[in-house]
Design a protein around this motif. Structure first.
Motif, mmCIF file in Angstrom:
data_model
loop_
_atom_site.group_PDB
_atom_site.id
_atom_site.type_symbol
_atom_site.label_atom_id
_atom_site.label_comp_id
_atom_site.label_asym_id
_atom_site.label_seq_id
_atom_site.Cartn_x
_atom_site.Cartn_y
_atom_site.Cartn_z
ATOM 1 N N SER A 225 154.402 -7.751 26.295
ATOM 2 C CA SER A 225 154.274 -8.841 27.263
ATOM 3 C C SER A 225 153.490 -10.026 26.720
ATOM 4 O O SER A 225 153.604 -11.141 27.226
ATOM 5 C CB SER A 225 153.601 -8.330 28.542
ATOM 6 O OG SER A 225 152.324 -7.778 28.252
ATOM 7 N N ASP A 226 152.686 -9.792 25.664
ATOM 8 C CA ASP A 226 151.941 -10.903 25.068
ATOM 9 C C ASP A 226 152.801 -11.738 24.128
ATOM 10 O O ASP A 226 152.326 -12.704 23.524
ATOM 11 C CB ASP A 226 150.705 -10.377 24.313
ATOM 12 C CG ASP A 226 151.073 -9.408 23.187
ATOM 13 O OD1 ASP A 226 152.287 -9.191 22.942
ATOM 14 O OD2 ASP A 226 150.142 -8.862 22.550
ATOM 15 N N GLY A 227 154.081 -11.363 23.990
ATOM 16 C CA GLY A 227 154.995 -12.113 23.135
ATOM 17 C C GLY A 227 154.892 -11.757 21.670
ATOM 18 O O GLY A 227 155.556 -12.382 20.836
ATOM 19 N N LYS A 228 154.093 -10.759 21.334
ATOM 20 C CA LYS A 228 153.917 -10.392 19.927
ATOM 21 C C LYS A 228 154.822 -9.222 19.561
ATOM 22 O O LYS A 228 154.846 -8.204 20.254
ATOM 23 C CB LYS A 228 152.451 -10.019 19.659
ATOM 24 C CG LYS A 228 151.496 -11.193 19.756
ATOM 25 C CD LYS A 228 150.073 -10.756 19.410
ATOM 26 C CE LYS A 228 149.111 -11.935 19.474
ATOM 27 N NZ LYS A 228 147.723 -11.534 19.154
ATOM 28 N N PRO A 229 155.545 -9.329 18.446
ATOM 29 C CA PRO A 229 156.373 -8.221 17.984
ATOM 30 C C PRO A 229 155.507 -7.030 17.548
ATOM 31 O O PRO A 229 154.412 -7.202 17.025
ATOM 32 C CB PRO A 229 157.125 -8.804 16.781
ATOM 33 C CG PRO A 229 157.058 -10.289 16.974
ATOM 34 C CD PRO A 229 155.742 -10.542 17.629
ATOM 35 N N ARG A 230 156.021 -5.823 17.776
ATOM 36 C CA ARG A 230 155.341 -4.591 17.358
ATOM 37 C C ARG A 230 156.346 -3.669 16.674
ATOM 38 O O ARG A 230 157.496 -3.573 17.093
ATOM 39 C CB ARG A 230 154.766 -3.825 18.560
ATOM 40 C CG ARG A 230 153.736 -4.549 19.384
ATOM 41 C CD ARG A 230 152.396 -4.635 18.672
ATOM 42 N NE ARG A 230 151.276 -4.709 19.578
ATOM 43 C CZ ARG A 230 150.944 -5.785 20.284
ATOM 44 N NH1 ARG A 230 151.696 -6.866 20.231
ATOM 45 N NH2 ARG A 230 149.874 -5.779 21.073
ATOM 46 N N PHE A 231 155.903 -2.968 15.639
ATOM 47 C CA PHE A 231 156.680 -1.872 15.090
ATOM 48 C C PHE A 231 156.372 -0.635 15.927
ATOM 49 O O PHE A 231 155.196 -0.310 16.151
ATOM 50 C CB PHE A 231 156.304 -1.608 13.631
ATOM 51 C CG PHE A 231 156.664 -2.738 12.692
ATOM 52 C CD1 PHE A 231 157.799 -3.501 12.893
ATOM 53 C CD2 PHE A 231 155.863 -3.021 11.597
ATOM 54 C CE1 PHE A 231 158.136 -4.536 12.025
ATOM 55 C CE2 PHE A 231 156.184 -4.042 10.714
ATOM 56 C CZ PHE A 231 157.327 -4.803 10.927
ATOM 57 N N ILE A 232 157.405 0.062 16.395
ATOM 58 C CA ILE A 232 157.173 1.219 17.259
ATOM 59 C C ILE A 232 157.691 2.528 16.664
ATOM 60 O O ILE A 232 157.395 3.610 17.188
ATOM 61 C CB ILE A 232 157.802 1.012 18.650
ATOM 62 C CG1 ILE A 232 159.315 0.783 18.543
ATOM 63 C CG2 ILE A 232 157.122 -0.141 19.385
ATOM 64 C CD1 ILE A 232 160.037 0.763 19.883
ATOM 65 N N GLN A 233 158.428 2.433 15.573
ATOM 66 C CA GLN A 233 158.928 3.664 14.954
ATOM 67 C C GLN A 233 159.347 3.384 13.516
ATOM 68 O O GLN A 233 160.028 2.388 13.248
ATOM 69 C CB GLN A 233 160.124 4.220 15.733
ATOM 70 C CG GLN A 233 160.559 5.607 15.311
ATOM 71 C CD GLN A 233 161.804 6.058 16.054
ATOM 72 O OE1 GLN A 233 162.919 5.768 15.622
ATOM 73 N NE2 GLN A 233 161.612 6.743 17.169
ATOM 74 N N ILE A 234 158.923 4.250 12.604
ATOM 75 C CA ILE A 234 159.330 4.174 11.206
ATOM 76 C C ILE A 234 159.756 5.567 10.768
ATOM 77 O O ILE A 234 159.005 6.542 10.973
ATOM 78 C CB ILE A 234 158.188 3.667 10.295
ATOM 79 C CG1 ILE A 234 157.768 2.243 10.698
ATOM 80 C CG2 ILE A 234 158.611 3.685 8.826
ATOM 81 C CD1 ILE A 234 156.551 1.722 9.954
ATOM 82 N N LYS A 235 160.943 5.685 10.215
ATOM 83 C CA LYS A 235 161.452 6.984 9.764
ATOM 84 C C LYS A 235 161.445 8.019 10.888
ATOM 85 O O LYS A 235 161.210 9.204 10.659
ATOM 86 C CB LYS A 235 160.634 7.501 8.577
ATOM 87 C CG LYS A 235 160.732 6.638 7.332
ATOM 88 C CD LYS A 235 159.765 7.101 6.239
ATOM 89 C CE LYS A 235 160.086 8.501 5.772
ATOM 90 N NZ LYS A 235 159.206 8.911 4.629
ATOM 91 N N GLY A 236 161.640 7.571 12.118
ATOM 92 C CA GLY A 236 161.640 8.484 13.246
ATOM 93 C C GLY A 236 160.268 8.868 13.745
ATOM 94 O O GLY A 236 160.144 9.632 14.711
#
Length: 533
Positions: A436-447
């Motif tokens: 919601s703050d407009g910032k991209p996030r990584f949420i999963q790498i290699k599962g």
């Protein structure tokens, strides 16, 4: 931030020039420059945008000098004077203004149809010469006649509407015209063969492509109804002009009206001098209203792109409206970050395929634009000059297959993007979302699930889930004077495969990476860099 700089190398209205200035864009108005390709090549490297009409030729050699150029805007619909393939490879958006002169061009086609039906130009010339040849100029009515429209898009659609107002029967050939649309337009959709046999008048409204070049070839012209009249206000090269001249001479074709020619300016042409052939010098868009409209439109479009990223009426890039640009901005940035991560992780392996999954909210966006951003992020590891325009072309040239899947919300996030890259050795995947703050996030790498903010400088490691990982990373970074802004860990299972992603304030030096390797704890140690504003 330095204001974008635009060059206008053809004649545009003062109001269009003022639009650029009012939007805070530095503009140079040189309306005669387009005719001087050497001078244009000499100075084009100073500009972010180039606004043109038909005199300026945007060739590969011009583009080679245009290192800053981001957009070419054509005031008008035709872009035959722009090498779009070379522009795409150079990462330059090519825009036109297809709607500013639609009515004007359609009206000219209708006017030309009247002129050839009643032999008005020849009758006028005869009368001016003091003759009174009333019996010589026997015309035909339009009412009740069948008009064959080749190309029922924007301009062709207006011609259909005007022709129905003249009580003509309208048949249309257009592979992209659906039965539902044809019914709504109150025209009969037919194949080309049927149109040629039935039409009393044939008017063309298609662009010049490999598929449409010589669509009225000698063979097709010979299939037409005897006494047919041909109108072309679209593009030169759609009709075999020599074949048409022969059929006019034989009497099979009763008349023709041409505003465009295979070679322009047309100084010599097989149609010139033949009876009942009306010719005008590419006047389709030549009304004061149309010229003003397309000039204002191209200035607005270019300004919007240079200042906000909105893409309108682009021929080599998905369109993104100003409203979409505001909403999609963080998601386009996320797509770029996801692609950049994958690209940096596979920089030594050839990519065979890119598979992109859009979930929930993300699946409802402009996926073409997101695809372009993501592919550009991947391709930048190969070529730093790649952007959203050139990336799909480069990927295609390299034989990379790109597939897209979208699905309804399937997890805790309202929407996310997941990309999987296939190489001869392995598959790599990463997913991300926008909070919601407009910032991209990584949420999963290699599962493996994580929650990592994206920073300019990052360090990615893989290891077994054993004690000492956090200590080793923290101590090494501290000893080397590298400040950690954010530290994210994730694991597949207890004592199983694990990853760490560090957001640091400065690049991790090679010496620090060597010290981490010496611990024997890490399988992979990879510094990453992202374009974070």
């Amino acid at each position: 931030m330095t204001a974008p700089k635009v060059l206008i190398s053809d004649s545009l209205s003062d109001a269009a020039v003022q639009i650029f200035r009012d939007r805070g864009i530095d503009v140079d108005f040189m309306p005669e420059l387009g005719k001087d390709k050497e001078k244009l090549a000499e100075i084009i490297g100073n500009y972010d945008g180039l606004a043109i009409r038909s005199a300026t030729k945007v060739t590969p050699s011009i583009l080679e000098h245009a290192k800053k150029l981001k957009v070419v805007g054509r005031a008008g619909i035709g872009t035959d004077n722009v090498d779009k393939e070379a522009a795409s490879k150079a990462g330059v958006i090519v825009m036109n203004t297809p709607f500013g002169n639609m009515i004007t061009t359609a009206e000219h086609a209708i006017a030309m149809m009247f002129a050839v039906a009643r032999q008005i130009p020849e009758a006028s010339a005869s009368t001016h010469a003091g003759k009174w040849e009333k019996s010589k100029f026997m015309g035909v009515e339009l009412t009740g006649k069948t008009l064959g429209v080749i190309g029922a898009g924007n301009i062709g659609g207006i011609v259909c509407d005007r022709a129905r107002g003249l009580k003509m029967k309208v048949v249309a050939y257009d592979p992209f015209l659906s039965e539902e649309k044809a019914e709504k337009m109150q025209v009969e959709k037919v194949d080309l063969e049927t149109l040629l046999k039935r039409a009393d008048f044939i008017t063309l409204h298609v662009p010049l492509t490999d598929q449409t070049r010589n669509i009225l070839s000698r063979e097709n012209l010979e299939k037409t109804k005897k006494g047919v009249r041909i109108i072309n206000c679209a593009r030169g090269g759609l009709v075999d002009e020599q074949a048409l001249a022969d059929l006019l001479t034989s009497g099979h074709v009763a008349g023709a009206a041409f505003d465009v020619f295979a070679e322009e300016p047309a100084k010599d042409n097989p149609l010139f001098g033949l009876p009942n052939v009306v010719c005008t010098p590419h006047l389709g868009a030549s009304t004061s209203e149309a010229q003003e409209n397309v000039a204002l439109q191209v200035a607005e479009q270019m300004s919007n792109y240079l200042l906000t990223g909105a893409v309108e009426n682009a021929l080599n890039m998905p369109s993104v409206t100003a409203e979409e640009a505001k909403i999609m901005g963080p998601w386009i940035k996320l797509a770029d970050h996801l692609g950049s991560f994958i690209g940096q992780m596979t920089d030594d392996e050839p990519i065979k395929a890119i598979n992109i999954l859009y979930d929930g909210y993300a699946s409802e966006m402009n996926l073409e634009a997101l695809n372009c951003s993501l592919i550009a992020g991947i391709m930048k590891s190969i070529n730093p000059d790649v952007n959203m325009v050139s990336a799909p072309t480069i990927a295609k040239e390299r034989g990379i297959k790109v597939s897209t899947t979208n699905q309804e919300q399937s997890g805790a996030f309202e929407g996310y993007i997941k990309v999987t890259v296939v190489t001869p050795k392995r598959e790599r995947s990463i997913a991300g979302t926008v909070f919601s703050d407009g910032k991209p996030r990584f949420i999963q790498i290699k599962g493996i699930n994580i929650d990592a903010e994206v920073g300019r400088h990052m360090l990615y490691t893989t290891n077994e889930d054993v004690p000492g990982i956090i200590g080793a990373l923290g101590k090494t970074m501290g000893d080397m004077g590298v400040n950690i802004a954010n530290f994210t860990l994730g694991r597949a299972a207890a004592r199983g495969e694990a990853i760490a992603l560090l957001y640091v304030d400065e690049p991790v030096p090679a010496e620090a990476r060597a010290k981490l390797a010496e611990t024997g704890l890490f399988k992979q140690i990879k510094p990453l860099q992202f374009d974070v504003v």
